[in-house]
Scaffold this active site. Structure first.
Site, PDB file in Angstrom:
ATOM      1  N   SER A 117      32.317  51.046  37.659  1.00 34.40           N
ATOM      2  CA  SER A 117      31.742  50.246  36.898  1.00 34.40           C
ATOM      3  C   SER A 117      30.529  50.146  36.825  1.00 34.40           C
ATOM      4  CB  SER A 117      31.863  48.647  37.674  1.00 34.40           C
ATOM      5  OG  SER A 117      33.159  48.576  38.203  1.00 34.40           O
ATOM      6  N   HIS A 138      35.430  53.382  31.177  1.00 41.17           N
ATOM      7  CA  HIS A 138      35.346  52.025  32.026  1.00 41.17           C
ATOM      8  C   HIS A 138      36.141  51.056  31.364  1.00 41.17           C
ATOM      9  CE1 HIS A 138      32.958  48.177  33.405  1.00 41.17           C
ATOM     10  NE2 HIS A 138      33.771  48.597  34.413  1.00 41.17           N
ATOM     11  N   GLU A 150      34.489  51.160  27.626  1.00 40.41           N
ATOM     12  CA  GLU A 150      33.119  51.690  27.524  1.00 40.41           C
ATOM     13  C   GLU A 150      33.445  53.298  28.074  1.00 40.41           C
ATOM     14  OE1 GLU A 150      29.793  48.838  28.765  1.00 40.41           O
ATOM     15  OE2 GLU A 150      31.072  49.268  30.466  1.00 40.41           O
ATOM     16  N   ASN A 188      28.485  45.572  31.935  1.00 39.66           N
ATOM     17  CA  ASN A 188      28.216  45.059  33.547  1.00 39.66           C
ATOM     18  C   ASN A 188      26.512  44.658  33.639  1.00 39.66           C
ATOM     19  OD1 ASN A 188      30.596  44.611  34.329  1.00 39.66           O
ATOM     20  ND2 ASN A 188      30.860  46.811  35.411  1.00 39.66           N
TER      21      ASN A 188
HETATM   22  N1  CAA Z   1      48.144  40.871  33.360  1.00 41.81           N
HETATM   23  C1  CAA Z   1      48.250  41.095  32.335  1.00 41.81           C
HETATM   24  N2  CAA Z   1      48.299  40.005  31.337  1.00 41.81           N
HETATM   25  C2  CAA Z   1      47.785  38.816  31.808  1.00 41.81           C
HETATM   26  C3  CAA Z   1      47.005  38.742  33.031  1.00 41.81           C
HETATM   27  C4  CAA Z   1      47.226  40.085  33.899  1.00 41.81           C
HETATM   28  N3  CAA Z   1      46.595  39.981  35.196  1.00 41.81           N
HETATM   29  N4  CAA Z   1      46.639  37.458  33.050  1.00 41.81           N
HETATM   30  C5  CAA Z   1      46.672  36.954  31.942  1.00 41.81           C
HETATM   31  N5  CAA Z   1      47.344  37.817  31.065  1.00 41.81           N
HETATM   32  C6  CAA Z   1      47.879  37.415  29.686  1.00 41.81           C
HETATM   33  C7  CAA Z   1      48.760  36.455  29.799  1.00 41.81           C
HETATM   34  O1  CAA Z   1      50.008  36.673  30.076  1.00 41.81           O
HETATM   35  C8  CAA Z   1      48.558  35.954  28.400  1.00 41.81           C
HETATM   36  O2  CAA Z   1      49.154  36.465  27.459  1.00 41.81           O
HETATM   37  P1  CAA Z   1      49.791  35.734  26.117  1.00 41.81           P
HETATM   38  O3  CAA Z   1      48.749  35.273  25.358  1.00 41.81           O
HETATM   39  O4  CAA Z   1      50.376  36.961  25.402  1.00 41.81           O
HETATM   40  O5  CAA Z   1      50.891  34.962  26.612  1.00 41.81           O
HETATM   41  C9  CAA Z   1      47.174  35.971  28.223  1.00 41.81           C
HETATM   42  O6  CAA Z   1      46.632  36.944  29.093  1.00 41.81           O
HETATM   43  C10 CAA Z   1      46.176  34.742  28.419  1.00 41.81           C
HETATM   44  O7  CAA Z   1      46.549  34.321  29.817  1.00 41.81           O
HETATM   45  P2  CAA Z   1      47.030  32.829  30.294  1.00 41.81           P
HETATM   46  O8  CAA Z   1      47.332  31.995  29.314  1.00 41.81           O
HETATM   47  O9  CAA Z   1      47.598  32.971  31.687  1.00 41.81           O
HETATM   48  O10 CAA Z   1      45.365  32.453  30.747  1.00 41.81           O
HETATM   49  P3  CAA Z   1      44.027  32.534  30.263  1.00 41.81           P
HETATM   50  O11 CAA Z   1      44.297  32.037  28.715  1.00 41.81           O
HETATM   51  O12 CAA Z   1      43.374  31.652  31.011  1.00 41.81           O
HETATM   52  O13 CAA Z   1      43.498  33.882  30.082  1.00 41.81           O
HETATM   53  C11 CAA Z   1      42.318  35.593  31.077  1.00 41.81           C
HETATM   54  C12 CAA Z   1      43.653  34.707  31.348  1.00 41.81           C
HETATM   55  C13 CAA Z   1      42.976  36.569  29.902  1.00 41.81           C
HETATM   56  C14 CAA Z   1      42.070  36.466  32.260  1.00 41.81           C
HETATM   57  C15 CAA Z   1      41.127  35.073  30.474  1.00 41.81           C
HETATM   58  O14 CAA Z   1      40.811  33.979  31.250  1.00 41.81           O
HETATM   59  C16 CAA Z   1      40.254  35.992  30.208  1.00 41.81           C
HETATM   60  O15 CAA Z   1      39.955  36.589  29.299  1.00 41.81           O
HETATM   61  N6  CAA Z   1      38.986  35.920  31.318  1.00 41.81           N
HETATM   62  C17 CAA Z   1      37.892  36.502  31.301  1.00 41.81           C
HETATM   63  C18 CAA Z   1      38.163  38.102  31.598  1.00 41.81           C
HETATM   64  C19 CAA Z   1      37.003  39.126  31.773  1.00 41.81           C
HETATM   65  O16 CAA Z   1      36.052  38.498  31.378  1.00 41.81           O
HETATM   66  N7  CAA Z   1      37.139  40.338  32.214  1.00 41.81           N
HETATM   67  C20 CAA Z   1      36.323  41.229  32.288  1.00 41.81           C
HETATM   68  C21 CAA Z   1      35.928  41.236  33.680  1.00 41.81           C
HETATM   69  S1  CAA Z   1      34.698  42.457  34.212  1.00 41.81           S
HETATM   70  C22 CAA Z   1      35.204  43.855  34.200  1.00 41.81           C
HETATM   71  O17 CAA Z   1      36.500  44.129  34.213  1.00 41.81           O
HETATM   72  C23 CAA Z   1      34.488  44.946  34.435  1.00 41.81           C
HETATM   73  C24 CAA Z   1      33.862  45.143  35.592  1.00 41.81           C
HETATM   74  O18 CAA Z   1      33.615  46.496  35.920  1.00 41.81           O
HETATM   75  C25 CAA Z   1      33.579  44.260  36.867  1.00 41.81           C
END
Ligand code: CAA
Length: 289
Positions: A117, A138, A150, A188
């Site tokens: 990351s 990434h 990325e 990030n």
């Molecule tokens: N694996 C697979 N699918 C998942 C999942 C997981 N862990 N979590 C949620 N989903 C899917 C669900 O099955 C659902 O699919 P459908 O729409 O097809 O039914 C969809 O994602 C939405 O999920 P939920 O309805 O359960 O919940 P939500 O609407 O609250 O969404 C979320 C969950 C997708 C995680 C959403 O909250 C989100 O986008 N959060 C932000 C995530 C983010 O910013 N990620 C980047 C983090 S930073 C990073 O990764 C970089 C780093 O280096 C630190």
């Protein structure tokens, strides 16, 4: 490209294995022992079952994707891999040891990538067998849901490596952002100061956890507030990235929020330990402050 090696069967590694297998690649999923690799594959099976339940894929596609994931211990079988993606713990010493190990079997025409990351690609390339064939790829968490990757070439990465990796990403049906090898790359570099600032806001008593997250969810239209997201990413990972930003730039604007350091020291690392800024012991997470 036929075979993808994935090192580390945690949240990110198993997600990378899943999307690669769904795109038709043969995947070698490894961890320090085969039990951990199998645990990662079991997580993929659960995720694919959810997709079947939602009728996004059928049982045949699920079985085919699972059948393409082979779990292995260590990196001995990676001679077969055309591309190896390292998704191990975000600690440079661990990654360097892995690259040295993989270097013993990496083919002359294969590419080694890191899902880091924030650790500099150019520096880590020095621990790889050939810096021209070393690159950052990434992914974002959860890998099957997030549409972005990325791609970060190091100083010595060849154009051919960038082109091959770009073709691979296109087959995963995700968008690419190319970033220079600067601390935190693009996303990030922007996200972690926001999360860190949210912890300062909490530590200074400006607002409680629920209101900080509500403010960003509703006021900025983010799917998750910064403290929920920190728990989701893992507070140790957040702190590691903030420290990379701080140490590599020497800029005090990246100094870690004292409360973030305290939570990590307490072992309250977020969802994975059952407690971070929220307590996950009941069905609905409860803010802890
Ligand atoms: N694996 C697979 N699918 C998942 C999942 C997981 N862990 N979590 C949620 N989903 C899917 C669900 O099955 C659902 O699919 P459908 O729409 O097809 O039914 C969809 O994602 C939405 O999920 P939920 O309805 O359960 O919940 P939500 O609407 O609250 O969404 C979320 C969950 C997708 C995680 C959403 O909250 C989100 O986008 N959060 C932000 C995530 C983010 O910013 N990620 C980047 C983090 S930073 C990073 O990764 C970089 C780093 O280096 C630190």
């Amino acid at each position: 490209m036929k075979t993808i090696g994935v090192i580390g069967a945690g949240q990110m590694g198993s997600g990378i294995a899943q999307v690669s297998a769904q795109a038709g690649y043969h995947v070698l999923l490894s961890d320090v022992d085969v039990d951990r690799a199998n645990k990662g594959k079991a997580g993929v099976e659960k995720a694919l079952n959810r997709l079947v339940d939602k009728e996004k894929i059928d049982a045949t596609a699920r079985d085919a994707a699972l059948g393409r994931i082979e779990t292995v211990a260590g990196s001995g079988s990676f001679a077969e891999a055309d591309l190896i993606v390292e998704a191990a713990t975000e600690k440079e010493a661990i990654k360097r040891a892995i690259f040295a190990e993989v270097g013993k079997v990496l083919r002359d025409d294969a590419i080694l990538a890191s899902n880091t990351s924030s650790i500099p690609i150019t520096r880590m390339a020095q621990a790889s067998p050939d810096p021209e064939r070393f690159i950052g790829i990434h992914f974002f968490n959860p890998v099957p849901v997030m549409g972005l990757i990325e791609v970060i070439p190091g100083l010595a990465t060849s154009k051919a490596t960038v082109a091959t990796v770009s073709e691979f990403v296109a087959t995963l049906k995700k968008e690419i952002v190319y970033a220079e090898d600067e601390p935190g790359f693009v996303v990030n570099r922007i996200l972690l100061p926001m999360i860190n600032e949210a912890v300062f806001v909490l530590g200074q008593g400006t607002a409680n956890i629920a209101d900080i997250d509500k403010g960003c969810r509703i006021g900025l239209n983010h799917p998750m507030g910064p403290l929920e997201l920190a728990d989701f990413v893992g507070l140790d990972t957040c702190l590691d990235i903030v420290m990379v930003l701080y140490n590599t730039t020497g800029d005090s604007k990246y100094r870690p929020a004292p409360l973030l350091v305290k939570y990590v020291e307490a072992g309250w690392l977020g969802r994975k330990t059952g407690r971070g800024f929220y307590d996950y012991s009941s069905a609905v997470p409860v803010p802890t402050r």
